[in-house]
Write an enzyme that holds these catalytic residues in place. Structure first.
Site, mmCIF file in Angstrom:
data_model
loop_
_atom_site.group_PDB
_atom_site.id
_atom_site.type_symbol
_atom_site.label_atom_id
_atom_site.label_comp_id
_atom_site.label_asym_id
_atom_site.label_seq_id
_atom_site.Cartn_x
_atom_site.Cartn_y
_atom_site.Cartn_z
ATOM 1 N N ASP A 66 14.680 58.676 6.433
ATOM 2 C CA ASP A 66 14.344 60.089 6.314
ATOM 3 C C ASP A 66 13.208 60.378 7.300
ATOM 4 O OD1 ASP A 66 13.253 62.552 5.668
ATOM 5 O OD2 ASP A 66 13.448 62.282 3.500
ATOM 6 N N LYS A 78 12.212 69.615 9.658
ATOM 7 C CA LYS A 78 10.909 70.224 9.962
ATOM 8 C C LYS A 78 10.668 70.591 11.432
ATOM 9 C CE LYS A 78 8.297 69.137 5.870
ATOM 10 N NZ LYS A 78 8.936 68.214 4.931
ATOM 11 N N PHE A 101 9.407 61.300 -0.925
ATOM 12 C CA PHE A 101 9.837 62.695 -1.072
ATOM 13 C C PHE A 101 11.043 62.924 -0.176
ATOM 14 C CE2 PHE A 101 10.071 67.213 -0.142
ATOM 15 C CZ PHE A 101 10.053 67.730 -1.421
#
Ligand SMILES: *Cc1c(COP(=O)(O)O)cnc(C)c1O
Length: 383
Positions: free
Chosen positions: A207, A236, A122
């Site tokens: 990532d 995040k 993702f």
């Protein structure tokens, strides 16, 4: 009346206030929060150091634009560089934007277009990062997608050997696949990516949007394996809940991102960066990170002990305080049951219960969560 697009399958829970690892709803009911805003509030809700930093910055100024020099951007970039093996930082507002920047930079620097990513990965919801995401369900209905993405099975060195050649601009990978089921990458696989990237001239992009900022017990998860990526992306946990993302790259990449090549109006917003500065100064301390690793090991151990007699559980996996309980059946109803009982957890795919407590969670709170997980039979509530 509902004036929102129904893009989210929302829980029946409206938050009134939150502090540390505790959320209180609008009926006064308390929940133990093992979601942390999806790996965002790594210091727990309303950490005093973050509140102070944000309030201090609010008194100075909020926004002027990237036409101005910025001390706070320099400071946070300096902190990120100091704690990683990378040399330069581009600030944006989200994980997708950080990955978008990485993909654009990879194409510009290498002058190649093919990007290898992995099944069940993702990377975000923009056109570029949606195309990078190796899940059909995320692509569905949005075609034609951005071209030249190749999806390979995760943790499969042979498939990678076969696919790598000098037409590849970059390989983008998560150290632990988060949304894809809390699946850790093996050291062999991650090192193989680095080796093949070096050989073929492709950029190695990690990532770290979910795994970064202390989540796994290192500042950045790839540091468990002594890897040297060309680019890492963050978001995040970086701003403890204020929106900020970052792309970090090696010195050689600076020339490809000169004035006019890329940008963002809000990127590097001073309020978000004040939060990031406070967050990093706490999380990037060896003692803090060692404690995260200890708590993660403790949670994993306690879960293993508590769930030995649950036949449906196949594996407890993950890294630090990013853990998944993999089951043989769908866990949606079980996760709902836990929420009704006062424990907030996530799902990663249909069969995995995902735990992302604040990194500041106490051992007592870990014990409490494990007890609730043990006292609710997964069998009874799984489809
Ligand atoms: C959440 C996530 C993203 C996307 O971040 P947004 O801020 O929602 O755009 C990208 N990559 C990974 C690994 C993520 O977990």
């Amino acid at each position: 009346m509902d004036a929102l697009f129904p893009t989210y399958a929302r829980w029946d829970l409206t938050v009134e206030s939150a502090e540390g690892a505790i959320i209180v709803d609008n009926k006064g009911k308390k929940y133990l929060d093992f979601v942390s805003g999806i790996a965002v509030c790594n210091l727990g809700h309303r950490h005093p150091a973050v509140i102070d930093a944000v309030e201090e910055q609010l008194k100075k100024y909020w926004h002027v634009s990237n036409l101005f020099k910025s001390d706070i951007q320099q400071e946070v970039a300096g902190k990120l560089v100091e704690n990683s093996e990378l040399d330069a930082v581009f600030f944006c507002n989200s994980g997708a934007e950080a990955n978008e920047a990485a993909l654009k930079l990879a194409r510009k620097y290498t002058q190649k277009s093919k990007v290898i990513t992995f099944l069940q990965s993702f990377h975000g919801r923009t056109f570029g990062t949606m195309a990078a995401t190796g899940q059909d369900k995320i692509h569905s209905g949005f075609g034609p997608l951005l071209q030249e993405f190749v999806y390979l099975p995760y943790n499969d060195c042979e498939a990678l050997e076969e696919a790598m050649d000098d037409s590849v601009a970059a390989v983008m990978v998560e150290v632990v696949q988060g949304e894809g089921g809390v699946v850790p990458g093996t050291e062999t696989f991650l090192k193989k990516i680095q080796e093949l990237c070096e050989k073929s001239g492709a950029l190695f992009i990690i990532d770290e949007v979910q795994t970064g900022i202390g989540r796994t017990g290192r500042a950045f998860a790839h540091q468990h394996f002594n890897l040297s990526p060309d680019i890492i992306t963050l978001a995040k946990g970086l701003g403890s809940g204020l929106p900020v993302g970052a792309m970090l790259g090696k010195e050689k990449l600076k020339e490809a991102f000169g004035p006019g090549s890329h940008g963002s109006t809000f990127g590097g917003n001073p309020i978000s960066l004040a939060a990031a500065k406070a967050t990093l100064s706490i999380i990037c301390q060896d003692e803090f990170l060692a404690e995260v690793e200890k708590k993660g090991a403790y949670l994993k151990d306690e879960l293993s002990k508590a769930l030995t007699d649950q036949d449906l559980v196949t594996e407890i996996r993950g890294s630090g305080l990013m853990l998944g309980i993999a089951c043989k059946a769908e866990v949606t109803a079980y996760v709902t049951k836990l929420r009704e009982n006062g424990l907030l957890v996530l799902q990663a795919g249909p069969n995995v219960i995902r735990l992302l407590p604040p990194l500041t969670v106490s051992y007592e709170q870990i014990d409490e969560a494990v007890k609730m997980i043990k006292n609710n039979s997964i069998v009874e509530y799984s489809a």
